[in-house]
Design a protein around this motif. Structure first.
Motif, PDB file in Angstrom:
ATOM      1  N   MET A   1      17.473  -7.717  -0.163  1.00 46.21           N
ATOM      2  CA  MET A   1      16.377  -6.808  -0.460  1.00 46.21           C
ATOM      3  C   MET A   1      15.107  -7.347   0.194  1.00 46.21           C
ATOM      4  N   GLN A   2      14.505  -6.562   1.065  1.00 46.78           N
ATOM      5  CA  GLN A   2      13.309  -6.997   1.761  1.00 46.78           C
ATOM      6  C   GLN A   2      12.082  -6.620   0.958  1.00 46.78           C
ATOM      7  N   LYS A   3      11.113  -7.493   0.985  1.00 49.23           N
ATOM      8  CA  LYS A   3       9.846  -7.224   0.321  1.00 49.23           C
ATOM      9  C   LYS A   3       8.970  -6.384   1.243  1.00 49.23           C
ATOM     10  N   ALA A   4       8.080  -5.607   0.636  1.00 50.19           N
ATOM     11  CA  ALA A   4       7.130  -4.836   1.422  1.00 50.19           C
ATOM     12  C   ALA A   4       6.157  -5.792   2.093  1.00 50.19           C
ATOM     13  N   PRO A   5       5.572  -5.392   3.205  1.00 50.88           N
ATOM     14  CA  PRO A   5       4.633  -6.257   3.903  1.00 50.88           C
ATOM     15  C   PRO A   5       3.391  -6.519   3.057  1.00 50.88           C
ATOM     16  N   ALA A   6       2.660  -7.575   3.408  1.00 48.23           N
ATOM     17  CA  ALA A   6       1.480  -7.969   2.639  1.00 48.23           C
ATOM     18  C   ALA A   6       0.483  -6.830   2.510  1.00 48.23           C
ATOM     19  N   GLN A   7       0.259  -6.076   3.582  1.00 48.57           N
ATOM     20  CA  GLN A   7      -0.715  -4.984   3.527  1.00 48.57           C
ATOM     21  C   GLN A   7      -0.297  -3.948   2.487  1.00 48.57           C
ATOM     22  N   ALA A   8       0.977  -3.581   2.479  1.00 51.46           N
ATOM     23  CA  ALA A   8       1.448  -2.606   1.498  1.00 51.46           C
ATOM     24  C   ALA A   8       1.391  -3.191   0.100  1.00 51.46           C
ATOM     25  N   THR A   9       1.665  -4.499  -0.037  1.00 54.08           N
ATOM     26  CA  THR A   9       1.613  -5.139  -1.344  1.00 54.08           C
ATOM     27  C   THR A   9       0.227  -5.020  -1.936  1.00 54.08           C
ATOM     28  N   GLN A  10      -0.801  -5.173  -1.109  1.00 47.35           N
ATOM     29  CA  GLN A  10      -2.167  -5.058  -1.595  1.00 47.35           C
ATOM     30  C   GLN A  10      -2.458  -3.650  -2.103  1.00 47.35           C
ATOM     31  N   ASP A  11      -1.774  -2.680  -1.563  1.00 43.60           N
ATOM     32  CA  ASP A  11      -2.009  -1.291  -1.938  1.00 43.60           C
ATOM     33  C   ASP A  11      -1.070  -0.790  -3.034  1.00 43.60           C
ATOM     34  N   TYR A  12      -0.215  -1.653  -3.545  1.00 41.19           N
ATOM     35  CA  TYR A  12       0.744  -1.222  -4.574  1.00 41.19           C
ATOM     36  C   TYR A  12       0.057  -0.476  -5.710  1.00 41.19           C
ATOM     37  N   GLU A  13      -1.001  -1.048  -6.223  1.00 38.09           N
ATOM     38  CA  GLU A  13      -1.651  -0.421  -7.381  1.00 38.09           C
ATOM     39  C   GLU A  13      -2.292   0.909  -7.014  1.00 38.09           C
ATOM     40  N   LYS A  14      -2.801   1.023  -5.801  1.00 38.32           N
ATOM     41  CA  LYS A  14      -3.353   2.305  -5.347  1.00 38.32           C
ATOM     42  C   LYS A  14      -2.250   3.366  -5.351  1.00 38.32           C
ATOM     43  N   TYR A  15      -1.114   3.032  -4.770  1.00 40.77           N
ATOM     44  CA  TYR A  15      -0.014   3.999  -4.704  1.00 40.77           C
ATOM     45  C   TYR A  15       0.583   4.259  -6.085  1.00 40.77           C
ATOM     46  N   ARG A  16       0.692   3.219  -6.898  1.00 47.03           N
ATOM     47  CA  ARG A  16       1.215   3.409  -8.260  1.00 47.03           C
ATOM     48  C   ARG A  16       0.332   4.393  -9.021  1.00 47.03           C
ATOM     49  N   SER A  17      -0.974   4.230  -8.898  1.00 45.55           N
ATOM     50  CA  SER A  17      -1.913   5.118  -9.576  1.00 45.55           C
ATOM     51  C   SER A  17      -1.759   6.567  -9.101  1.00 45.55           C
TER      52      SER A  17
END
Length: 115
Positions: A1-17
């Motif tokens: 299972m690959q992790k999302a890139p750092a840039q997307a990780t920073q935006d996780y909460e934005k997308y979750r919201s």
């Protein structure tokens, strides 16, 4: 299972919201559609025909809403499992502009074109 890139990780909460907000909107809309479809029908034949046409439109909207809700649920699952932001077909990073436009997408633009 690959992790999302750092840039997307920073935006996780934005997308979750965004996803949770849209999920709630859809649930409310689907509930309203269900309530409308269950209400008593008019005994007048002409009015019943119009209501049947309206019901068909409501059912189509409900089906589309359920499909979008399922896609949102899957995107939230990907967020929880650390795979959000990666294409489920090729594994590449999904462009942030695509995620901004369709935050529940599971595939990158290149793979979407090839479908």
């Amino acid at each position: 299972m690959q992790k999302a890139p750092a840039q997307a990780t920073q935006d996780y909460e934005k997308y979750r919201s965004v996803l949770v907000r849209r999920q709630e909107e859809l649930r409310q809309r689907l509930y309203a559609i269900e309530q409308d479809l269950e209400r008593p029908r008019d005994p007048d034949d002409d009015d019943r025909a119009i209501e049947r046409n309206n019901d068909e439109v409501l059912e189509e909207l409900g089906t589309a809403g359920q499909s979008e809700l399922a896609a949102i649920d899957a995107a939230l699952d990907r967020l929880n499992h650390g795979t959000f932001g990666r294409c489920s077909k090729c594994g590449d990073v999904i462009d942030e502009r695509r995620l901004d436009a369709v935050p529940y997408t599971a595939i990158c633009q290149d793979c979407a074109r090839s479908v």
